[in-house]
Design a protein around this motif. Structure first.
Motif, PDB file in Angstrom:
ATOM      1  N   LYS A   7      71.238  52.929  79.731  1.00  0.00           N
ATOM      2  CA  LYS A   7      71.534  54.024  78.795  1.00  0.00           C
ATOM      3  C   LYS A   7      72.845  54.710  79.157  1.00  0.00           C
ATOM      4  O   LYS A   7      73.688  54.987  78.298  1.00  0.00           O
ATOM      5  CB  LYS A   7      70.401  55.052  78.808  1.00  0.00           C
ATOM      6  CG  LYS A   7      69.101  54.598  78.193  1.00  0.00           C
ATOM      7  CD  LYS A   7      68.071  55.718  78.268  1.00  0.00           C
ATOM      8  CE  LYS A   7      66.718  55.282  77.750  1.00  0.00           C
ATOM      9  NZ  LYS A   7      65.710  56.377  77.858  1.00  0.00           N
ATOM     10  N   LEU A  62      69.437  59.145  71.812  1.00  0.00           N
ATOM     11  CA  LEU A  62      68.407  58.164  71.487  1.00  0.00           C
ATOM     12  C   LEU A  62      67.124  58.850  71.019  1.00  0.00           C
ATOM     13  O   LEU A  62      66.475  58.381  70.070  1.00  0.00           O
ATOM     14  CB  LEU A  62      68.127  57.275  72.703  1.00  0.00           C
ATOM     15  CG  LEU A  62      69.252  56.300  73.090  1.00  0.00           C
ATOM     16  CD1 LEU A  62      68.938  55.632  74.420  1.00  0.00           C
ATOM     17  CD2 LEU A  62      69.456  55.254  71.997  1.00  0.00           C
ATOM     18  N   LEU A 121      69.629  53.463  66.001  1.00  0.00           N
ATOM     19  CA  LEU A 121      68.710  53.322  67.128  1.00  0.00           C
ATOM     20  C   LEU A 121      68.523  51.856  67.498  1.00  0.00           C
ATOM     21  O   LEU A 121      68.551  51.482  68.684  1.00  0.00           O
ATOM     22  CB  LEU A 121      67.359  53.956  66.778  1.00  0.00           C
ATOM     23  CG  LEU A 121      66.274  53.878  67.851  1.00  0.00           C
ATOM     24  CD1 LEU A 121      66.688  54.663  69.093  1.00  0.00           C
ATOM     25  CD2 LEU A 121      64.949  54.420  67.306  1.00  0.00           C
ATOM     26  N   ALA A 151      71.626  50.607  69.251  1.00  0.00           N
ATOM     27  CA  ALA A 151      71.727  51.156  70.607  1.00  0.00           C
ATOM     28  C   ALA A 151      70.746  50.464  71.548  1.00  0.00           C
ATOM     29  O   ALA A 151      71.075  50.143  72.699  1.00  0.00           O
ATOM     30  CB  ALA A 151      71.469  52.657  70.583  1.00  0.00           C
ATOM     31  N   LYS A 152      69.538  50.223  71.079  1.00  0.00           N
ATOM     32  CA  LYS A 152      68.538  49.552  71.913  1.00  0.00           C
ATOM     33  C   LYS A 152      68.971  48.127  72.219  1.00  0.00           C
ATOM     34  O   LYS A 152      68.781  47.630  73.348  1.00  0.00           O
ATOM     35  CB  LYS A 152      67.177  49.566  71.223  1.00  0.00           C
ATOM     36  CG  LYS A 152      66.481  50.922  71.271  1.00  0.00           C
ATOM     37  CD  LYS A 152      65.069  50.839  70.704  1.00  0.00           C
ATOM     38  CE  LYS A 152      64.332  52.155  70.880  1.00  0.00           C
ATOM     39  NZ  LYS A 152      62.936  52.091  70.359  1.00  0.00           N
ATOM     40  N   TRP A 157      67.719  60.106  67.405  1.00  0.00           N
ATOM     41  CA  TRP A 157      67.624  59.014  66.430  1.00  0.00           C
ATOM     42  C   TRP A 157      66.176  58.546  66.270  1.00  0.00           C
ATOM     43  O   TRP A 157      65.752  58.187  65.169  1.00  0.00           O
ATOM     44  CB  TRP A 157      68.514  57.850  66.868  1.00  0.00           C
ATOM     45  CG  TRP A 157      69.976  58.108  66.668  1.00  0.00           C
ATOM     46  CD1 TRP A 157      70.545  59.039  65.847  1.00  0.00           C
ATOM     47  CD2 TRP A 157      71.042  57.417  67.315  1.00  0.00           C
ATOM     48  NE1 TRP A 157      71.919  58.982  65.935  1.00  0.00           N
ATOM     49  CE2 TRP A 157      72.253  57.986  66.826  1.00  0.00           C
ATOM     50  CE3 TRP A 157      71.112  56.382  68.245  1.00  0.00           C
ATOM     51  CZ2 TRP A 157      73.510  57.535  67.251  1.00  0.00           C
ATOM     52  CZ3 TRP A 157      72.366  55.928  68.661  1.00  0.00           C
ATOM     53  CH2 TRP A 157      73.552  56.502  68.173  1.00  0.00           C
ATOM     54  N   GLN A 158      65.438  58.543  67.357  1.00  0.00           N
ATOM     55  CA  GLN A 158      64.030  58.140  67.304  1.00  0.00           C
ATOM     56  C   GLN A 158      63.248  59.063  66.385  1.00  0.00           C
ATOM     57  O   GLN A 158      62.461  58.619  65.542  1.00  0.00           O
ATOM     58  CB  GLN A 158      63.428  58.171  68.715  1.00  0.00           C
ATOM     59  CG  GLN A 158      61.959  57.784  68.794  1.00  0.00           C
ATOM     60  CD  GLN A 158      61.739  56.298  68.655  1.00  0.00           C
ATOM     61  OE1 GLN A 158      62.446  55.503  69.245  1.00  0.00           O
ATOM     62  NE2 GLN A 158      60.786  55.916  67.821  1.00  0.00           N
TER      63      GLN A 158
END
Length: 619
Positions: free
Chosen positions: A188, A224, A242, A245-246, A227-228
Motif C-alpha cells: 500500500k 482505499l 479500488l 489500486a488492489k 473508495w471501499q
C-alpha cells in the motif's frame, strides 16, 4: 489476611539477601521453635505475612504448618511460640511477640530493623540469585513503512520493563525485536509512493523519513477505505479506482516476493528510513535490544517449514490451504499456515521464528509481548509448536495487554487522532521546560535543562504506560501524566530529587552522613536506635520490601506491581519528610535520618531503573 510480597511470589523462592528483615526474623523464629519442627530460615521467611491492621504488629507468623509435626492446634502453638520468643536472650529485631489465634503477631525493634535494612539500600545493594533461566523477550515489533505513535509505547515500555525485571531476578535475558518489514502494508505504501506522488513529492525530508513514510501509508490506507465505502454505496467510479489500486498493490507484493530487483531496491531503501527512525526513538527512550529479527528473514523459511510438516503428516490440507486443527480452541480450531495461493501468513513466519529462537539461541523460555487481540493467535502458535515436537512450547508465554486510547476514545488514523511519537515527546518536553524548569534558566546550563526535560517527559510516558495492569486499557492524558502530584512518573522523580536535595542542603551546613554507618553494623545500630516516629517505622518497613516486590513483579511479568510499590514508597517518604525534618536534627538522630534519606534515594533510583525511568538529582 494479606501476605507480604516475598510470600505472594511463592511460585519461585524470593532471592536471598543478608539484609532482609524476613530472614532476620526467621532466624529468631528458628531459635524459638519447639523440637520436632525442621524448617529452614528461607522456609520460615516465606511464611511471614503482614497483619490486616498495622496496630497488631509489623509481621505475623501463621502456625498452621507446625500443627502436624507438633500434634497441637495452631492457637496453642502460637501461644507457646510467643512465650519462647519472649524468653530468648537476644530476639532482635523482634521486640514483642503476641499470640492472636493461630498467628504470632510480631512488633519489631525499629532501631534494629533499620540497622538491617537501611545500609544495604543506601549502598544500592542487589540481592544474591541462584542461576536463572535463559529467556528471550520479544517486544516492540513495529511495522516499517508506518509511523511510530503513542500506542506503540505501551508495548515498548512493557517489554523493556519485563527485560529489566527478569535480569534483576537473576535470569539471562535476550531482548529481541521483530520488525514487520513485509506484507500488504508495504505494498500500500509503495503504491502511493510510486504511483500517486510526483517526482518532487517523492523527495524525502532530511530527517524523520520513517515518519514521513508512515504518513504516506496513512494516506494510501485512508484512500482505499474511502473508495471501499463509496463502492459499497454504489459508486461505480470508486469501484473501478479500488479495483485498479488492489491490482497494483497485489502486483507490488508479488514483485517483492519474486525478488524483482527494482522493487526490492526501493523497498530496502524505504525500509531503512523506518529502521533509522525506530533506532532514534529507542535511543531517546533508553531501550536496547540484543537481537533484531525481521519478517523478511523468516518468510521463505516458514513456507519450507510448513511443507516439511505437511509431509510428516502434522499439518493437513483443507480446501487448498494448509494448516492444523487445534481442537483445544473450540471457537476457531483450524490454524491457517499457508493460503490457497501458496503465500505465507503471520502464523507461518511465527513458527519459523520460534524454531530459530529455540535452536540458535538455546532459550529455556520465550515471552511474546503483543497486544491482547492476538491472544488466540498465540494459543494456536504454542499448541502447534508442541505438536511439532518442540518441548520449549510449554515455556512459551504471551503477555497480552489492552490498548491505549485518548480521553475522547480510540485513536484513529482515519480521523487524524493518532498522536505520532515525535509530536508527543516534543509536546511533553516543552511542557516540562515551560512549567517546571524555565525558572532555572541562568542557574542551570541549557544542557542540564534539556536533559532533565527529557528524563521527566520519559518518566511520564513510561510510568503512565506501566502503572496500570496489562488487562486494563490506558487513557493517555498528557497533562495528567506530567503532574508532579499523584500517581505519576514525575511525582516519583520529584520525590527522588527532593530527597537528594535534603542531603545536598544538609551538606551545605556540614551535616553529612557518616560513611561508617554504611559499613559498620554497630555504628548503624547505635545511630538507628534514635528512630522512634511512626513515619520512620513505615518508611523502614517499606524499604525492606523493595526487592521482594521486584521479585513478585518479575515472576508475574507485571511491572504495575512495582509501580504501586514505588508510589507508596514516595508517599511514605513525603510523610516522613513533613513529620521528621532532617536538617534541624542533631547527633544520632541526624545520622539515622540521613541514612533513611540515603536509603530511600537508593530504593527509588533502583526501582525506577527497573522500569526504565531515569531519576533526576534535581528538578
Amino acid at each position: 489476611m494479606r501476605t507480604l510480597a516475598w510470600h505472594m511470589a511463592a511460585s519461585t523462592p524470593a532471592p536471598s539477601t543478608d539484609h532482609s528483615l524476613a530472614r532476620a526474623v526467621a532466624r529468631r523464629l528458628q531459635d524459638a521453635l519447639p523440637e520436632g519442627v525442621l524448617l529452614s530460615v528461607d522456609e520460615l521467611a516465606e511464611l511471614l505475612t503482614a497483619p490486616p491492621n498495622p496496630a497488631l504488629g509489623d509481621l505475623a507468623f501463621p502456625c498452621f504448618r507446625l500443627a502436624k509435626a507438633l500434634r497441637k492446634g495452631p492457637p496453642m502453638i502460637a501461644g507457646e511460640l510467643a512465650r519462647r520468643l519472649a524468653e530468648l536472650s537476644d530476639a532482635a529485631p523482634i521486640a514483642e511477640a503476641t499470640a492472636a489465634g493461630p498467628y504470632v503477631n510480631l512488633r519489631l525493634d525499629l532501631g534494629a530493623a533499620a540497622a538491617i535494612v537501611l545500609p544495604g539500600s543506601a549502598r544500592g545493594e542487589r540481592p544474591h540469585h541462584a542461576a536463572g533461566e535463559r529467556v528471550m523477550v520479544e517486544f516492540s515489533q513495529p511495522n516499517t513503512h508506518k509511523a511510530f505513535h503513542v500506542g506503540h509505547m505501551r508495548n515498548l515500555c512493557l517489554g523493556d520493563a519485563i527485560v529489566r525485571l527478569l535480569r534483576a531476578d537473576g535470569n539471562q535475558v535476550i531482548a529481541a525485536n521483530y520488525f514487520g518489514d513485509v506484507g500488504a502494508h508495504i505494498a500500500k505504501c509503495l503504491w502511493w509512493y510510486l504511483d500517486r506522488l510526483s517526482d518532487a513529492e517523492r523527495q524525502p525530508p532530511a530527517s524523520h523519513r520513517g515518519e514521513w513514510l508512515g504518513q504516506i501509508y496513512t494516506r494510501a490506507h485512508n484512500q482505499l477505505e474511502e473508495w471501499q465505502e463509496q463502492a459499497a454505496a454504489g459508486d461505480a467510479a470508486a469501484a473501478d479506482l479500488l479495483a485498479a489500486a488492489k491490482a497494483r498493490t497485489t502486483a507490488i507484493l508479488r514483485g517483492l516476493e519474486a525478488r524483482d530487483p527494482e522493487l526490492v531496491a526501493i523497498w530496502d531503501e524505504t525500509r531503512h528510513w523506518s529502521l533509522a527512525d525506530f533506532a532514534e526513538i529507542y535511543g531517546w527512550c533508553g531501550v536496547t535490544f540484543d537481537h533484531l529479527f525481521y519478517e523478511s528473514e523468516v518468510d521463505e523459511e516458514g513456507l519450507r517449514l510448513v511443507e516439511d510438516y505437511l509431509q510428516r503428516g502434522i499439518f493437513v490440507e483443507s480446501q487448498g490451504a494448509i494448516g492444523i486443527f487445534n481442537e483445544e480452541i473450540k471457537h476457531m480450531p483450524f490454524f491457517l499456515l499457508r493460503k490457497q495461493d501458496g503465500t505465507s501468513l503471520y502464523s507461518t513466519k511465527d513458527l519459523a521464528l520460534a524454531r530459530l529462537k529455540f535452536e540458535k539461541f538455546q532459550i529455556d523460555r520465550s515471552i511474546y509481548v503483543v497486544d491482547v487481540r492476538q491472544s488466540d493467535h498465540f494459543r494456536h502458535v504454542f499448541l502447534t509448536l508442541k505438536k511439532m515436537g518442540f518441548g520449549q512450547a510449554e515455556r512459551c508465554q504471551h503477555v497480552g495487554y489492552e490498548m491505549v486510547e485518548l480521553p475522547e476514545g480510540p485513536m484513529s488514523g482515519r480521523k487524524g487522532t493518532v498522536i505520532l511519537f515525535r509530536a508527543l515527546r516534543e509536546a511533553m518536553t516543552s511542557h516540562v521546560v515551560d512549567n517546571y524548569l524555565a525558572k532555572f534558566r541562568g542557574e542551570w546550563s541549557d544542557a542540564e535543562i534539556d536533559d532533565t526535560a527529557r528524563m521527566v517527559a520519559l518518566g511520564a510516558i513510561k510510568y503512565g504506560m506501566l502503572a496500570r495492569d496489562v488487562q486494563q486499557k490506558i487513557v493517555f492524558d498528557m497533562s495528567a501524566w506530567l503532574d508532579l502530584e499523584g500517581n505519576t512518573g514525575p511525582y516519583l522523580q520529584y520525590t527522588h530529587a527532593r530527597a537528594t536535595s535534603i542531603l545536598r542542603k544538609c551538606a551545605e551546613v556540614d551535616k553529612e552522613l557518616d560513611p561508617a554507618l554504611l559499613e559498620d553494623p554497630a555504628a548503624a545500630r547505635a545511630a538507628t536506635a534514635a528512630l522512634v516516629e511512626p513515619q520512620e517505622r513505615e518508611l523502614v518497613l517499606l524499604l525492606d520490601q523493595r526487592w521482594p516486590v521486584a521479585h513478585q513483579a518479575a515472576q508475574s511479568l507485571r511491572p504495575s506491581v512495582l509501580c504501586t510499590y514505588l508510589y507508596n514508597l514516595a508517599k511514605a517518604f513525603n510523610r516522613f519528610n513533613q513529620a521528621c525534618p532532617v536538617k534541624p536534627s542533631e547527633g544520632a538522630l541526624l545520622q539515622a535520618r540521613l541514612l533513611l534519606v540515603r536509603a530511600t534515594i537508593g530504593a527509588l533510583a533502583q526501582g525506577l531503573d527497573l522500569l526504565g525511568i531515569p531519576a533526576p538529582d534535581r528538578m
